[in-house]
Design a protein around this motif. Structure first.
Motif, PDB file in Angstrom:
ATOM      1  N   UNK A 284       0.793  -1.229   0.000  1.00 41.22           N
ATOM      2  CA  UNK A 284       0.000   0.000   0.000  1.00 41.22           C
ATOM      3  C   UNK A 284       0.829   1.284   0.000  1.00 41.22           C
ATOM      4  N   UNK A 285       2.056   1.211   0.475  1.00 44.60           N
ATOM      5  CA  UNK A 285       2.842   2.425   0.694  1.00 44.60           C
ATOM      6  C   UNK A 285       4.142   2.414  -0.084  1.00 44.60           C
ATOM      7  N   UNK A 286       4.608   3.609  -0.402  1.00 44.05           N
ATOM      8  CA  UNK A 286       5.893   3.814  -1.052  1.00 44.05           C
ATOM      9  C   UNK A 286       6.874   4.230   0.049  1.00 44.05           C
ATOM     10  N   UNK A 287       7.919   3.458   0.212  1.00 43.53           N
ATOM     11  CA  UNK A 287       8.887   3.702   1.293  1.00 43.53           C
ATOM     12  C   UNK A 287       9.539   5.091   1.195  1.00 43.53           C
ATOM     13  N   UNK A 288       9.528   5.715   0.015  1.00 43.52           N
ATOM     14  CA  UNK A 288      10.159   7.026  -0.139  1.00 43.52           C
ATOM     15  C   UNK A 288       9.232   8.181   0.259  1.00 43.52           C
ATOM     16  N   UNK A 289       7.967   7.874   0.563  1.00 47.40           N
ATOM     17  CA  UNK A 289       6.993   8.908   0.925  1.00 47.40           C
ATOM     18  C   UNK A 289       6.728   8.866   2.425  1.00 47.40           C
ATOM     19  N   UNK A 290       6.952   9.964   3.140  1.00 48.03           N
ATOM     20  CA  UNK A 290       6.668   9.979   4.572  1.00 48.03           C
ATOM     21  C   UNK A 290       5.203   9.652   4.871  1.00 48.03           C
ATOM     22  N   UNK A 291       4.990   9.028   6.016  1.00 45.11           N
ATOM     23  CA  UNK A 291       3.673   8.588   6.451  1.00 45.11           C
ATOM     24  C   UNK A 291       3.290   9.342   7.718  1.00 45.11           C
TER      25      UNK A 291
ATOM     26  N   UNK B 195       5.493   0.860  11.405  1.00 46.33           N
ATOM     27  CA  UNK B 195       5.952   1.378  10.114  1.00 46.33           C
ATOM     28  C   UNK B 195       7.438   1.745  10.153  1.00 46.33           C
ATOM     29  N   UNK B 196       7.871   2.375  11.236  1.00 48.22           N
ATOM     30  CA  UNK B 196       9.284   2.738  11.373  1.00 48.22           C
ATOM     31  C   UNK B 196      10.155   1.482  11.383  1.00 48.22           C
ATOM     32  N   UNK B 197       9.686   0.437  12.052  1.00 49.42           N
ATOM     33  CA  UNK B 197      10.448  -0.808  12.089  1.00 49.42           C
ATOM     34  C   UNK B 197      10.541  -1.462  10.706  1.00 49.42           C
ATOM     35  N   UNK B 198       9.610  -1.131   9.818  1.00 52.54           N
ATOM     36  CA  UNK B 198       9.657  -1.627   8.442  1.00 52.54           C
ATOM     37  C   UNK B 198      10.469  -0.709   7.525  1.00 52.54           C
ATOM     38  N   UNK B 199      10.978   0.396   8.079  1.00 51.45           N
ATOM     39  CA  UNK B 199      11.831   1.288   7.302  1.00 51.45           C
ATOM     40  C   UNK B 199      11.137   2.497   6.706  1.00 51.45           C
ATOM     41  N   UNK B 200       9.899   2.789   7.142  1.00 51.78           N
ATOM     42  CA  UNK B 200       9.185   3.961   6.632  1.00 51.78           C
ATOM     43  C   UNK B 200       9.500   5.178   7.488  1.00 51.78           C
TER      44      UNK B 200
END
Length: 164
Positions: A89-96, A115-120
């Motif tokens: 669902x998310x692009x890792x280069x876009x802040x959440x 999410x942070x633990x997944x690298x976002x």
């Protein structure tokens, strides 16, 4: 011999941090949090200009909660599903920016951690959905768009700018 005891009030019982320590703390806090008004303003400006706000908003609540009301344009990603669905669902280069119900709920914090633990890159929206509604911003329900008047205890009634 008489001795006097000086009572320190509860605010100053623990002395304030040094200005340098306070600046470091508050600077770090802003890296982790966004407030409802700033998120709403950024989304409105991007919509008016036809641009991307540069971040995606995540509602980390259940489907029943989402249906009851959510931020327009938010992505519904319950915390329990982050591990299995975030990558799709998310692009890792876009802040959440995560949110949950409100200040009495730490669901957005748990979602931000996952999410942070997944690298976002992630921030938490302070106040959550409760303050989104209380500040008078439009929201969506399963029945369609909705809006309530701003609560004068949380937002200025006659201005778009709280002066913060």
């Amino acid at each position: 011999m008489t001795t006097t005891t000086t009572q320190v009030n509860p605010v100053l019982r623990t002395p304030p941090a040094s200005p340098a320590a306070a600046a470091a703390y508050f600077s770090a806090s802003l890296a982790f949090h966004a407030d409802v008004s700033d998120v709403a303003s950024a989304l409105a400006t991007a919509a008016a200009e036809g641009t991307d706000p540069g971040f995606v908003v995540i509602d980390s609540r259940s489907t029943a909660s989402w249906d009851q009301g959510h931020v327009p344009g938010a992505v519904h990603l319950p915390t329990a599903l982050i591990l299995e669905q975030a990558e799709q669902l998310l692009d890792r280069s876009v802040p959440v920016v995560t949110y949950c119900w409100g200040p009495g709920c730490n669901g957005a914090t748990r979602a931000a951690l996952a999410l942070a633990e997944l690298g976002f890159q992630v921030k938490e929206m302070l106040g959550g959905f409760e303050y989104w509604v209380r500040e008078g911003f439009a929201y969506e329900t399963w029945e369609g768009p909705a809006e309530k008047a701003a609560d004068p205890l949380t937002a200025p009634v006659d201005s778009d700018d709280c002066g913060c």
